[in-house]
Scaffold this motif. Structure first.
Motif, PDB file in Angstrom:
ATOM      1  N   GLU A 189       7.337  -0.913  -5.154  1.00 40.30           N
ATOM      2  CA  GLU A 189       7.501  -1.425  -6.522  1.00 40.30           C
ATOM      3  C   GLU A 189       6.145  -1.788  -7.106  1.00 40.30           C
ATOM      4  O   GLU A 189       5.232  -2.164  -6.380  1.00 40.30           O
ATOM      5  CB  GLU A 189       8.351  -2.711  -6.510  1.00 40.30           C
ATOM      6  CG  GLU A 189       9.786  -2.501  -6.087  1.00 40.30           C
ATOM      7  CD  GLU A 189      10.586  -3.803  -6.144  1.00 40.30           C
ATOM      8  OE1 GLU A 189      10.122  -4.773  -6.795  1.00 40.30           O
ATOM      9  OE2 GLU A 189      11.669  -3.852  -5.544  1.00 40.30           O
ATOM     10  N   SER A 190       6.035  -1.717  -8.435  1.00 42.98           N
ATOM     11  CA  SER A 190       4.813  -2.274  -9.015  1.00 42.98           C
ATOM     12  C   SER A 190       5.124  -3.689  -9.482  1.00 42.98           C
ATOM     13  O   SER A 190       6.266  -4.032  -9.792  1.00 42.98           O
ATOM     14  CB  SER A 190       4.256  -1.382 -10.122  1.00 42.98           C
ATOM     15  OG  SER A 190       4.783  -1.725 -11.362  1.00 42.98           O
ATOM     16  N   ILE A 191       4.085  -4.529  -9.476  1.00 43.40           N
ATOM     17  CA  ILE A 191       4.275  -5.959  -9.740  1.00 43.40           C
ATOM     18  C   ILE A 191       4.226  -6.209 -11.241  1.00 43.40           C
ATOM     19  O   ILE A 191       3.307  -5.752 -11.906  1.00 43.40           O
ATOM     20  CB  ILE A 191       3.165  -6.777  -9.033  1.00 43.40           C
ATOM     21  CG1 ILE A 191       3.194  -6.511  -7.522  1.00 43.40           C
ATOM     22  CG2 ILE A 191       3.312  -8.253  -9.333  1.00 43.40           C
ATOM     23  CD1 ILE A 191       2.025  -7.128  -6.767  1.00 43.40           C
TER      24      ILE A 191
ATOM     25  N   HIS B  32       0.840  -1.189   0.000  1.00 43.70           N
ATOM     26  CA  HIS B  32       0.000   0.000   0.000  1.00 43.70           C
ATOM     27  C   HIS B  32       0.883   1.249   0.000  1.00 43.70           C
ATOM     28  O   HIS B  32       1.708   1.420   0.888  1.00 43.70           O
ATOM     29  CB  HIS B  32      -0.881  -0.014   1.258  1.00 43.70           C
ATOM     30  CG  HIS B  32      -1.982   0.997   1.218  1.00 43.70           C
ATOM     31  ND1 HIS B  32      -1.762   2.347   1.217  1.00 43.70           N
ATOM     32  CD2 HIS B  32      -3.324   0.848   1.173  1.00 43.70           C
ATOM     33  CE1 HIS B  32      -2.912   2.990   1.182  1.00 43.70           C
ATOM     34  NE2 HIS B  32      -3.879   2.094   1.149  1.00 43.70           N
ATOM     35  N   PRO B  33       0.716   2.140  -1.011  1.00 45.06           N
ATOM     36  CA  PRO B  33       1.574   3.327  -1.088  1.00 45.06           C
ATOM     37  C   PRO B  33       1.403   4.254   0.117  1.00 45.06           C
ATOM     38  O   PRO B  33       2.267   5.079   0.384  1.00 45.06           O
ATOM     39  CB  PRO B  33       1.113   4.019  -2.373  1.00 45.06           C
ATOM     40  CG  PRO B  33       0.323   3.002  -3.119  1.00 45.06           C
ATOM     41  CD  PRO B  33      -0.257   2.072  -2.108  1.00 45.06           C
ATOM     42  N   GLY B  34       0.317   4.124   0.845  1.00 42.65           N
ATOM     43  CA  GLY B  34       0.148   4.915   2.064  1.00 42.65           C
ATOM     44  C   GLY B  34       0.975   4.376   3.215  1.00 42.65           C
ATOM     45  O   GLY B  34       1.221   5.066   4.199  1.00 42.65           O
ATOM     46  N   TYR B  35       1.396   3.119   3.111  1.00 41.75           N
ATOM     47  CA  TYR B  35       2.163   2.490   4.190  1.00 41.75           C
ATOM     48  C   TYR B  35       3.656   2.456   3.889  1.00 41.75           C
ATOM     49  O   TYR B  35       4.489   2.502   4.775  1.00 41.75           O
ATOM     50  CB  TYR B  35       1.697   1.041   4.400  1.00 41.75           C
ATOM     51  CG  TYR B  35       0.344   0.900   5.066  1.00 41.75           C
ATOM     52  CD1 TYR B  35      -0.443   2.008   5.340  1.00 41.75           C
ATOM     53  CD2 TYR B  35      -0.131  -0.352   5.429  1.00 41.75           C
ATOM     54  CE1 TYR B  35      -1.672   1.875   5.946  1.00 41.75           C
ATOM     55  CE2 TYR B  35      -1.368  -0.494   6.037  1.00 41.75           C
ATOM     56  CZ  TYR B  35      -2.138   0.620   6.298  1.00 41.75           C
ATOM     57  OH  TYR B  35      -3.345   0.479   6.894  1.00 41.75           O
TER      58      TYR B  35
ATOM     59  N   ALA C  64      -6.988  -8.724   1.008  1.00 40.32           N
ATOM     60  CA  ALA C  64      -6.473  -7.844   2.046  1.00 40.32           C
ATOM     61  C   ALA C  64      -6.243  -6.441   1.518  1.00 40.32           C
ATOM     62  O   ALA C  64      -5.219  -5.830   1.742  1.00 40.32           O
ATOM     63  CB  ALA C  64      -5.192  -8.432   2.633  1.00 40.32           C
ATOM     64  N   GLY C  65      -7.191  -5.944   0.786  1.00 34.06           N
ATOM     65  CA  GLY C  65      -7.208  -4.516   0.537  1.00 34.06           C
ATOM     66  C   GLY C  65      -6.664  -3.999  -0.772  1.00 34.06           C
ATOM     67  O   GLY C  65      -6.693  -2.802  -1.007  1.00 34.06           O
ATOM     68  N   PHE C  66      -6.154  -4.873  -1.656  1.00 35.34           N
ATOM     69  CA  PHE C  66      -5.697  -4.384  -2.961  1.00 35.34           C
ATOM     70  C   PHE C  66      -6.905  -4.346  -3.875  1.00 35.34           C
ATOM     71  O   PHE C  66      -7.434  -5.370  -4.263  1.00 35.34           O
ATOM     72  CB  PHE C  66      -4.648  -5.323  -3.554  1.00 35.34           C
ATOM     73  CG  PHE C  66      -3.283  -5.096  -3.010  1.00 35.34           C
ATOM     74  CD1 PHE C  66      -3.026  -5.281  -1.666  1.00 35.34           C
ATOM     75  CD2 PHE C  66      -2.237  -4.697  -3.837  1.00 35.34           C
ATOM     76  CE1 PHE C  66      -1.755  -5.076  -1.148  1.00 35.34           C
ATOM     77  CE2 PHE C  66      -0.971  -4.494  -3.326  1.00 35.34           C
ATOM     78  CZ  PHE C  66      -0.721  -4.682  -1.985  1.00 35.34           C
ATOM     79  N   THR C  67      -7.330  -3.140  -4.274  1.00 33.69           N
ATOM     80  CA  THR C  67      -8.639  -3.044  -4.906  1.00 33.69           C
ATOM     81  C   THR C  67      -8.602  -2.463  -6.324  1.00 33.69           C
ATOM     82  O   THR C  67      -9.517  -1.788  -6.747  1.00 33.69           O
ATOM     83  CB  THR C  67      -9.580  -2.186  -4.039  1.00 33.69           C
ATOM     84  OG1 THR C  67      -8.885  -0.988  -3.708  1.00 33.69           O
ATOM     85  CG2 THR C  67      -9.984  -2.914  -2.792  1.00 33.69           C
ATOM     86  N   VAL C  68      -7.541  -2.726  -7.063  1.00 36.74           N
ATOM     87  CA  VAL C  68      -7.496  -2.228  -8.437  1.00 36.74           C
ATOM     88  C   VAL C  68      -8.626  -2.850  -9.252  1.00 36.74           C
ATOM     89  O   VAL C  68      -9.327  -2.189  -9.995  1.00 36.74           O
ATOM     90  CB  VAL C  68      -6.127  -2.524  -9.079  1.00 36.74           C
ATOM     91  CG1 VAL C  68      -6.161  -2.226 -10.573  1.00 36.74           C
ATOM     92  CG2 VAL C  68      -5.040  -1.695  -8.410  1.00 36.74           C
TER      93      VAL C  68
END
Lengths: 449, 449
Positions: free
Chosen positions: B236-238, B228-231, B252-256
């Motif tokens: 890195e991007s996958i 999460h970029p806020g954390y 667990a919160g990845f919502t793209v």
């Protein structure tokens, strides 16, 4: 006030019984004595219980049993020999054994129980006589007189709750009561034996009924080791362990006491101590409901083999209400028990004891799951072992898991499963059975020594 | 052959649509275009879908909707302005919007769906016109003509299996088909919208029906981040992620992307790529059924808060057949879902999303468990977060768990639960929510950088 229970090896010979007499003499608090049948004197020997099993088998085959009865009587006689006991004790044992010549076994559901229970019953008579000869105010106490009333389930009796109050009536008895373990009487007056850990459970029931301060369980070991002595060289023995810890240890192969045997003392909150008849000055291992000293976070590392794991994966599985219910119903319908059930987002693993599955049953189980669940993936992994790191207060310490997994990783031991989060007193690792010994060893040396 | 789906932010303004035109022009494989309704141009802006929701609300309140319709039409007009498109496209949009003044809403279960679907539908008409004006052989394709037949469940439609074959008939279409996302037609010819991730699922259905080589999902981010970029600062991007990994991350919160939206492409084994309309040369994140490059064992660290854990302990619990079944039946009867269920020897923990429980329901649940299970201990822990370390090939590497737990221990993060053993692509840690951010950060820096 204490209940002292002595196992078969503590009562196998006159020499061993002398130690028992000394132990009882040494502490006037030992007012209730529960005895097993005489055990083996050496590895080649037979237990009296095994001889009694042979009596049952011979009777059912219509073969003569006189020689067997003579051998059994001989065991009691040999134990009695060095002691100056009143003649009526041995005479009573002789009479009791002779009745098995004619005791009907057809249509008699209590035949086995009656024959087997005599091993303990006669031993209680004998030990009472020997204690008397040593000047102690001992008295044989029949379980019926004591109030130990059980369900009418041959070889699988359970204590009736009302028994505890009846037993409690003997609280102020002046005599040292010598009680045979392993059996009770039904309300109709028939003998029924407990299932496993038979005399241990009698001791625990008596201790709970009398609300004693301590239940002493005398065996032939200095308490419970912190790891399997076959895996670790001279492991430490555990000073104090809680019932919860004991359960976790016994789950994974620590078999000093059968854990079901401790149920009555657990519920009555009575501490149990495992002591060694051959080394009575050793403090042994104390089992309590609660322990304060949590200095050492880990008290034992146990392990057991013989597990398998069924893996089920289905995309978006966790959105389906009742998914796990359906899986468990399949297990129930096939009368299978599972041990653990770790789950991912879209998958679930069911860990079970392999000895429940035949090749045929395994196929039925997998076919049923495939049919009813329609998973994307389904497979079974055999030959797993469970290794358990046990200790109250582990939860309070950050890093026990880290230390454990680091130790396992250093030895290249792959983890099929980690189970932490329910039990507060253990972390469980599922590994391949070839790595079990190495895992126990490395975990032991991580937390001990 | 590719399906290219463009989200609302990619179609919010003429400037954005120009980028879409360029992207489609650039690759002749992009023959099927699925579009969302115009999104926000800036943070203060409204999505066309939100304006349409306001239309519904106003109609039901018998308030005038003309101003809203004008605002919506204005959005399409503004997008069209710089392009030289045929007048009939805008005229058709205008007519379509005006019918909402009289469309009956009482006793019309498809009212909401019809109004909302127009956002996508009109945008598809517009984009087809703009592509034509750019010299491309584009054509608006209505979902009914395409063959996208759905169940008659307003706002919750599911695709009918037969649709895939009908869609496949367009395989050799020479035109670039521009298809509105988010809705289909019932067999009776009514409009029904999909539930969540609506246009994404349309794209996945079209991709599956046509058996294309790639489903391109154009958004406004350079793919999926590994944390999460806020954390974590500039994570890195996958590059490539499997569907299984994607599921764990999205849990667990990845919502793209909404993970249910990917079901059709998952089953059809069609790779999906998440790309950025504003940075189309970036390779984005590729989602595949299988990936070969497992050099990096961990590809992401995700987390979500809002969990609670119910702990049940009972001595000798695991001897009771059907124990877990009884617990799960209580959950089913109260219509509650659980997420995970780690178990010890004599205890079990049930982890669930807290938002299912009101204070009253929590009390009912605990009371039912207490009554039916009669546990020795029962309690609930609130405010838990789940942190998931995700990566295919983790299973092959000894030490991922060790490295993770060591990192958490160094930061004094206590583990309420570890869940490893079912999922082959993740380890899950249950921790207190105050420590969630620190946990994600330390795990990220353990495996990245």
């Amino acid at each position: 006030m204490k209940v002292a229970k002595f196992g078969g090896s503590s009562l196998a010979s006159a020499e061993q019984v002398q130690k028992v007499v000394d132990i009882i003499k040494e502490d006037t608090q030992r007012r209730f004595v529960v005895v097993s049948a005489p055990g083996k004197r050496n590895n080649a020997d037979k237990k009296v219980t095994d001889l009694l099993l042979a009596v049952c088998a011979a009777r059912c085959a219509n073969e003569p049993i006189e020689a067997l009865l003579a051998e059994i009587y001989g065991r009691y006689e040999a134990i009695a020999a060095p002691f100056k006991i009143a003649a009526d004790h041995l005479a009573s044992i002789h009479t009791s054994l002779q009745q098995f010549v004619t005791l009907p076994y057809e249509n008699n559901p209590h035949f086995y129980d009656t024959v087997l229970a005599s091993g303990e019953d006669n031993n209680a008579k004998l030990i009472a006589g020997i204690l008397q000869s040593a000047g102690l105010p001992a008295r044989y106490m029949n379980p019926r007189e004591l109030g130990m009333t059980v369900t009418d389930e041959p070889q699988n009796a359970r204590i009736l709750h009302a028994s505890y109050e009846k037993i409690n009536a003997w609280h102020d008895s002046q005599a040292i009561l010598v009680i045979p373990g392993f059996f009770g009487y039904t309300e109709a007056g028939d003998i029924c034996t407990f299932s496993r850990g038979g005399s241990d459970i009698s001791g625990a029931i008596v201790a709970a009924g009398l609300q004693v301060d301590l239940y002493e369980n005398f065996t032939d070991v200095d308490g419970i080791f912190s790891a399997h002595p076959g895996y670790v060289h001279r492991p430490e023995s555990i000073k104090e362990v809680t019932y919860r810890e004991m359960r976790e240890l016994s789950y994974a192969g620590f078999t000093v006491l059968h854990d079901e045997a401790l149920m009555p003392s657990y519920h009555a909150k009575i501490p149990v101590v495992i002591k060694n008849t051959n080394n009575p000055s050793h403090p042994g291992t104390l089992i309590t409901n609660h322990r304060d000293n949590l200095e050492q976070p880990v008290i034992g590392v146990a392990s057991d083999e013989g597990f398998c794991m069924i893996y089920i994966r289905k995309y978006l599985m966790n959105r389906e209400v009742g998914f796990t219910l359906r899986v468990l119903e399949i297990f129930r319908d096939l009368d299978l028990n599972y041990e653990h059930m770790p789950s991912g987002i879209d998958d679930i693993s069911i860990i079970m004891r392999s000895n429940q599955l035949t090749a045929e049953l395994e196929e039925t189980l997998l076919r049923k799951i495939a049919y009813e669940i329609d998973p994307d993936e389904l497979r079974i992994t055999h030959d797993l072992s469970m290794v358990v790191v046990v200790g109250e207060g582990m939860r309070q310490r950050v890093g026990i898991t880290a230390d454990s997994t680091a130790a396992l990783a250093r030895k290249n031991i792959n983890l099929e499963m980690i189970n932490q989060g329910s039990s507060e007193v253990s972390i469980m690792f599922g590994i391949h059975k070839e790595q079990e010994k190495a895992a126990v060893r490395t975990l032991y040396y991580t937390f001990f020594d």
